[in-house]
Write a protein that holds these residues in place. Structure first.
Motif, PDB file in Angstrom:
ATOM      1  N   ALA A 147      59.364  72.026 -36.399  1.00  0.00           N
ATOM      2  CA  ALA A 147      59.705  72.483 -37.691  1.00  0.00           C
ATOM      3  C   ALA A 147      59.352  74.063 -38.314  1.00  0.00           C
ATOM      4  O   ALA A 147      59.892  74.739 -38.958  1.00  0.00           O
ATOM      5  N   LYS A 148      58.241  74.515 -37.533  1.00  0.00           N
ATOM      6  CA  LYS A 148      57.853  75.941 -37.713  1.00  0.00           C
ATOM      7  C   LYS A 148      58.685  76.861 -37.180  1.00  0.00           C
ATOM      8  O   LYS A 148      59.204  77.752 -37.700  1.00  0.00           O
ATOM      9  N   ALA A 154      57.908  79.278 -46.469  1.00  0.00           N
ATOM     10  CA  ALA A 154      57.175  78.174 -47.316  1.00  0.00           C
ATOM     11  C   ALA A 154      56.577  76.977 -46.387  1.00  0.00           C
ATOM     12  O   ALA A 154      55.920  76.173 -46.777  1.00  0.00           O
ATOM     13  N   PHE A 155      56.711  77.383 -44.999  1.00  0.00           N
ATOM     14  CA  PHE A 155      56.075  76.353 -44.198  1.00  0.00           C
ATOM     15  C   PHE A 155      54.612  75.678 -44.406  1.00  0.00           C
ATOM     16  O   PHE A 155      54.297  74.700 -44.404  1.00  0.00           O
ATOM     17  N   ASN A 156      53.616  76.733 -44.464  1.00  0.00           N
ATOM     18  CA  ASN A 156      52.382  76.417 -44.280  1.00  0.00           C
ATOM     19  C   ASN A 156      52.065  76.115 -45.830  1.00  0.00           C
ATOM     20  O   ASN A 156      51.261  75.195 -46.070  1.00  0.00           O
ATOM     21  N   THR A 180      65.975  71.986 -43.045  1.00  0.00           N
ATOM     22  CA  THR A 180      65.129  71.170 -43.760  1.00  0.00           C
ATOM     23  C   THR A 180      63.908  70.831 -43.037  1.00  0.00           C
ATOM     24  O   THR A 180      64.054  70.255 -42.148  1.00  0.00           O
ATOM     25  N   GLN A 181      62.807  71.031 -43.490  1.00  0.00           N
ATOM     26  CA  GLN A 181      61.349  70.680 -42.996  1.00  0.00           C
ATOM     27  C   GLN A 181      60.769  70.166 -44.415  1.00  0.00           C
ATOM     28  O   GLN A 181      60.370  70.654 -45.101  1.00  0.00           O
ATOM     29  N   THR A 182      60.216  68.910 -44.059  1.00  0.00           N
ATOM     30  CA  THR A 182      59.809  68.181 -45.312  1.00  0.00           C
ATOM     31  C   THR A 182      58.164  67.860 -44.944  1.00  0.00           C
ATOM     32  O   THR A 182      57.887  67.338 -43.884  1.00  0.00           O
ATOM     33  N   TYR A 189      51.784  66.715 -42.434  1.00  0.00           N
ATOM     34  CA  TYR A 189      52.350  67.807 -41.507  1.00  0.00           C
ATOM     35  C   TYR A 189      53.848  67.931 -42.082  1.00  0.00           C
ATOM     36  O   TYR A 189      54.287  66.995 -42.696  1.00  0.00           O
ATOM     37  N   ASN A 190      54.589  68.847 -41.282  1.00  0.00           N
ATOM     38  CA  ASN A 190      55.773  69.229 -41.742  1.00  0.00           C
ATOM     39  C   ASN A 190      56.696  68.377 -40.552  1.00  0.00           C
ATOM     40  O   ASN A 190      56.678  68.541 -39.477  1.00  0.00           O
TER      41      ASN A 190
END
Length: 299
Positions: free
Chosen positions: A246-247, A91-93, A185-187, A177-178
Motif C-alpha cells: 500500500a505504501k 495521507a498513507f501514514n 485505494t489503500q484502506t 495497518y493500511n
C-alpha cells in the motif's frame, strides 16, 4: 521587467528540477510494486489458512484455550501500528495513525488501558513528538519486510498476551495497518488478533464444499499452543506486506500528482515569463520610438 523575468525563469528551473525528482521517485515506486504485490499475494492464502485452522480447532473442540477464550475482564489492550519509514506517500501514514487514535479512544471508553507497539519511523516520530510512551518499536524494514522481524514482533506480543495484566501483560491485541485494495485505494484496517474471533477470516460456507471431521493428535490444547505463535507471526507478516504494498502504491500516486502539479507550475510560469518578456520588448520599442521622435523634432 528584467528582474521579474529572471524570477519567473528561476521558478521554472526549480519546478523542472522538482519534476525530475518526483518523476524518478514515481518510477522507483512503480518498479517495487510488482514484487511487493507478488509477496503479498503469496502470503495472504497462508495467513487465511492458518486463521481457518485455528478457527476449526476452536470450533470442533470444547477445550478452553487462551487463544480463543474471551477473558472475563479486559484491563489492558495492545495496539500495534504499522506505518512507513519514509514519507512522500500522501495521507498513507496520517490515515493509519488517525485510525489508531480512534481505536484507542474507543478502547479507553470501555475502561481499557492502551499500550502501543510501533512499526515504522513515522509512528515512532509521531509518538516522540507528542512525548507519548510506547512499549517497543521496529524501524528500518517497512519497504521490504522480512519474516525475522515478524517473528520478533510476534514473540513480543505472545509473551505480553500470556503474561497477566498485573505483571505488564495485555488481554487483547489489535493491529492497525493500511490494506492494499488497488493501485488507487489503500484502506486503514483494524483487526483484533487475540483473543481470536472464531468467525474471523473464515469465508462464507459454500454449499458445494464438504468440511471434514477433525481428529486431534496430540491433544487440542497442544495443537492450539503450537498454532498460537504461527498464527500471530503469519498475520503480522501479512500485515507488514500489505502495508508495504500500500505504501509503494501511495507513493506512486503521490509522486505522479506532484509531477502533474510541477507541469502545471511550469506552464503557468512560462506564460507569465512570456507576458513579462513581451511587456519588456514593448517597453523597449516604445523607448526607441520615443527617442527617435525626440531627435527628429529637435532638428
Amino acid at each position: 521587467m528584467g528582474a521579474q523575468l529572471r524570477v519567473y525563469r528561476q521558478k521554472i528551473r526549480s519546478a523542472q528540477t522538482t519534476k525530475k525528482i518526483t518523476r524518478a521517485m514515481e518510477l522507483i515506486a512503480a518498479s517495487r510494486i510488482a514484487k511487493a504485490q507478488a509477496r503479498m499475494a503469496a502470503s495472504t492464502p497462508y495467513s487465511r489458512a492458518i486463521t481457518r485452522a485455528v478457527s476449526a480447532v476452536a470450533t470442533f473442540s470444547n477445550v478452553d484455550h487462551i487463544l480463543t477464550t474471551e477473558p472475563e475482564r479486559v484491563d489492558r489492550a495492545a495496539v500495534v501500528i504499522f506505518t512507513s519509514d519514509r514519507g512522500l506517500a500522501g495521507a498513507f501514514n496520517s490515515n493509519v495513525l488517525r485510525e489508531a487514535e480512534e481505536l484507542a479512544t474507543l478502547l479507553r471508553s470501555e475502561g481499557k488501558d492502551v499500550v502501543y507497539y510501533l512499526v515504522g519511523r513515522k509512528a515512532v516520530g509521531y509518538f516522540a513528538f507528542r512525548k507519548r510512551d510506547f512499549v517497543e518499536s521496529w524501524v528500518g524494514e517497512t519497504d521490504n519486510p522480512v519474516f525475522d522481524t515478524a517473528q520478533e514482533i510476534g514473540q513480543k506480543l505472545v509473551d505480553a498476551f500470556v503474561r497477566p495484566a498485573e505483571e505488564g501483560g495485555v488481554d487483547e491485541i489489535h493491529i492497525v495497518y493500511n490494506r492494499f485494495v488497488s493501485m488507487l485505494t489503500q484502506t486503514p484496517e483494524v483487526v483484533r488478533l487475540l483473543p481470536l474471533e472464531v468467525v474471523e477470516g473464515v469465508e462464507e460456507p459454500d454449499s458445494s464444499e464438504l468440511y471434514p471431521l477433525y481428529e486431534f493428535e496430540p491433544e487440542v490444547g497442544d495443537v492450539l499452543d503450537g498454532l498460537l505463535p504461527v498464527y500471530i507471526e503469519s498475520r503480522i507478516f501479512n500485515a507488514m506486506l500489505q502495508s508495504a504494498t500500500a505504501k509503494h502504491a501511495a507513493t506512486q500516486k503521490a509522486m505522479k500528482s506532484a509531477s502533474d502539479n510541477a507541469d502545471n507550475l511550469i506552464l503557468d510560469y512560462t506564460r507569465l515569463a512570456n507576458n513579462a518578456r513581451q511587456a519588456e520588448i514593448t517597453q523597449q520599442i516604445s523607448e526607441i520610438v520615443g527617442g527617435a521622435d525626440a531627435l527628429s523634432s529637435s532638428k
